[in-house]
Design an enzyme around this catalytic site. Structure first.
Site, mmCIF file in Angstrom:
data_model
loop_
_atom_site.group_PDB
_atom_site.id
_atom_site.type_symbol
_atom_site.label_atom_id
_atom_site.label_comp_id
_atom_site.label_asym_id
_atom_site.label_seq_id
_atom_site.Cartn_x
_atom_site.Cartn_y
_atom_site.Cartn_z
ATOM 1 N N PRO A 9 -39.617 -12.451 11.803
ATOM 2 C CA PRO A 9 -40.626 -12.765 11.035
ATOM 3 C C PRO A 9 -41.123 -14.168 11.338
ATOM 4 O O PRO A 9 -40.520 -15.230 11.443
ATOM 5 C CB PRO A 9 -40.389 -12.633 9.609
ATOM 6 N N ASN A 10 -42.436 -14.190 11.581
ATOM 7 C CA ASN A 10 -43.206 -15.497 11.807
ATOM 8 C C ASN A 10 -43.216 -16.006 13.179
ATOM 9 O O ASN A 10 -44.006 -17.191 13.370
ATOM 10 C CB ASN A 10 -42.978 -16.745 10.711
ATOM 11 N N ARG A 17 -48.566 -23.681 13.111
ATOM 12 C CA ARG A 17 -47.943 -24.637 12.086
ATOM 13 C C ARG A 17 -46.814 -25.308 12.443
ATOM 14 O O ARG A 17 -45.866 -24.529 13.337
ATOM 15 C CB ARG A 17 -48.200 -24.132 10.650
ATOM 16 N N TYR A 22 -41.323 -26.501 15.953
ATOM 17 C CA TYR A 22 -41.393 -25.353 16.808
ATOM 18 C C TYR A 22 -42.094 -25.518 18.072
ATOM 19 O O TYR A 22 -42.135 -24.546 19.039
ATOM 20 C CB TYR A 22 -41.479 -23.900 16.124
ATOM 21 N N ASN A 74 -34.210 -13.491 18.701
ATOM 22 C CA ASN A 74 -34.479 -14.487 17.644
ATOM 23 C C ASN A 74 -35.005 -13.878 16.233
ATOM 24 O O ASN A 74 -36.035 -13.428 16.228
ATOM 25 C CB ASN A 74 -35.517 -15.531 18.147
ATOM 26 N N ALA A 77 -35.771 -15.526 9.967
ATOM 27 C CA ALA A 77 -35.274 -15.867 8.701
ATOM 28 C C ALA A 77 -34.348 -14.735 8.518
ATOM 29 O O ALA A 77 -33.146 -14.963 7.782
ATOM 30 C CB ALA A 77 -36.180 -15.724 7.784
ATOM 31 N N HIS A 80 -30.439 -15.247 8.798
ATOM 32 C CA HIS A 80 -29.690 -15.963 7.441
ATOM 33 C C HIS A 80 -29.400 -15.022 6.396
ATOM 34 O O HIS A 80 -28.767 -15.238 5.376
ATOM 35 C CB HIS A 80 -30.300 -17.252 7.043
ATOM 36 N N ASP A 87 -25.295 -4.997 11.964
ATOM 37 C CA ASP A 87 -24.563 -3.471 12.039
ATOM 38 C C ASP A 87 -25.418 -3.065 13.235
ATOM 39 O O ASP A 87 -24.984 -2.079 14.078
ATOM 40 C CB ASP A 87 -24.921 -2.731 10.820
ATOM 41 N N GLU A 98 -28.126 -14.401 20.637
ATOM 42 C CA GLU A 98 -28.683 -14.909 19.485
ATOM 43 C C GLU A 98 -29.359 -16.231 19.888
ATOM 44 O O GLU A 98 -28.743 -17.258 20.449
ATOM 45 C CB GLU A 98 -27.812 -15.116 18.490
ATOM 46 N N HIS A 100 -32.285 -19.559 19.035
ATOM 47 C CA HIS A 100 -33.019 -20.078 17.988
ATOM 48 C C HIS A 100 -33.826 -21.299 18.745
ATOM 49 O O HIS A 100 -33.398 -21.909 19.543
ATOM 50 C CB HIS A 100 -32.341 -20.831 16.743
ATOM 51 N N ILE A 101 -35.244 -21.577 18.335
ATOM 52 C CA ILE A 101 -35.943 -22.551 18.904
ATOM 53 C C ILE A 101 -35.598 -23.762 18.572
ATOM 54 O O ILE A 101 -35.425 -24.826 19.343
ATOM 55 C CB ILE A 101 -37.328 -22.223 18.668
ATOM 56 N N SER A 102 -35.238 -23.957 17.299
ATOM 57 C CA SER A 102 -34.886 -25.164 16.691
ATOM 58 C C SER A 102 -33.242 -25.317 16.531
ATOM 59 O O SER A 102 -32.718 -24.111 16.778
ATOM 60 C CB SER A 102 -35.348 -25.428 15.224
ATOM 61 N N ARG A 107 -30.244 -28.398 10.578
ATOM 62 C CA ARG A 107 -31.013 -28.083 9.183
ATOM 63 C C ARG A 107 -30.566 -27.898 8.063
ATOM 64 O O ARG A 107 -29.374 -27.970 7.858
ATOM 65 C CB ARG A 107 -32.235 -26.948 9.866
ATOM 66 N N ARG A 111 -29.332 -22.397 6.559
ATOM 67 C CA ARG A 111 -29.506 -21.973 7.872
ATOM 68 C C ARG A 111 -28.289 -22.127 8.737
ATOM 69 O O ARG A 111 -28.100 -21.632 9.827
ATOM 70 C CB ARG A 111 -30.798 -22.627 8.663
#
Ligand code: CA2
Length: 152
Positions: A9-10, A17, A22, A74, A77, A80, A87, A98, A100-102, A107, A111
Site C-alpha cells: 500500500p501507498n 509526498r 522515500y 516491499n 505497512a 508490520h 503464510d 523483503e 524497504h526503501i527507508s 524509525r 515499524r
C-alpha cells in the site's frame, strides 16, 4: 530466471509526498530502474502493486503457478501487521527477499516488527531503490545465475 516484484500500500504514491523519507522518484521510476537491473542480470521480471492485502496474497500464490523463481517484496505497512503475507510466502516456498526503501530500524517502534521476515531469505532496508536491485542480485546468486552488480 523469473522474478516477481511486489509492492504494498501507498508505494504507488512515491515521489508525491514525504520525499525526505522515500525520495523524489516516482513508482514508474522505480519500475524502470528495477527492470533495467533485472535485464542486466538476464532475469525476466514482472511487477504488481496493490493497496489490498488479499490481492498481494493472491499474487504470491499465483507466482507458484507461474513458476516464478524469486520474489522481491516491499509489503509497506503490511510488513508490520500481516500474518497472511507471511503464510503466503511460506505456502509457496519461493525464495523471497523483503525490501524497504527507508531504514525501518531507525524509525518508529511499530515499524520494528516484521511478520514476513521469518519467511524471507533476506531483508534489505535503507538503500532506497537500489535495495530492490540488490535483492535481485541476491536472488540471482542464490539461484545460481549471474553474480555481480546490476546497479547504476
Ligand atoms: O521503507 C519502506 O519501504 C516501507 O516499507 C514503506 C512503507 C512503510 O509503512 C514501511 O514501514 C516502510 C510506507 C510506504 C508509503 O509510501 C509513501 C509514498 C509516498 C508518500 C507517502 C508514503
Amino acid at each position: 530466471m523469473k522474478f516477481l516484484v511486489l509492492n504494498g500500500p501507498n508505494i504507488n504514491m512515491l515521489g508525491i509526498r514525504e520525499p525526505d523519507i522515500y525520495g523524489k522518484r516516482t513508482y514508474e521510476d522505480l519500475l524502470a530502474y528495477v527492470r533495467q537491473g533485472c535485464e542486466k542480470l538476464g532475469a525476466e521480471v514482472s511487477f504488481f502493486q496493490s493497496n489490498h492485502e488479499g490481492d498481494l496474497v493472491t499474487a504470491i500464490q499465483q507466482a507458484y503457478f507461474d513458476h516464478v523463481d524469486g520474489i522481491i517484496i516491499n509489503p509497506a505497512a503490511y510488513t508490520h501487521t500481516s500474518v497472511a503475507l507471511l503464510d503466503a510466502v511460506k505456502a509457496v516456498g519461493i525464495p523471497t527477499v523483503e525490501v524497504h526503501i527507508s531504514d525501518v530500524s531507525q524509525r518508529e517502534d511499530f515499524r520494528q516488527v516484521s511478520y514476513i521476515r521469518a519467511a524471507c531469505v533476506k531483508t534489505i532496508a535503507g538503500h532506497g531503490f537500489d535495495g530492490y536491485v540488490m535483492a535481485a542480485e541476491y536472488l540471482a546468486a542464490l539461484l545460481g545465475g549471474v553474480i555481480g552488480s546490476a546497479r547504476s
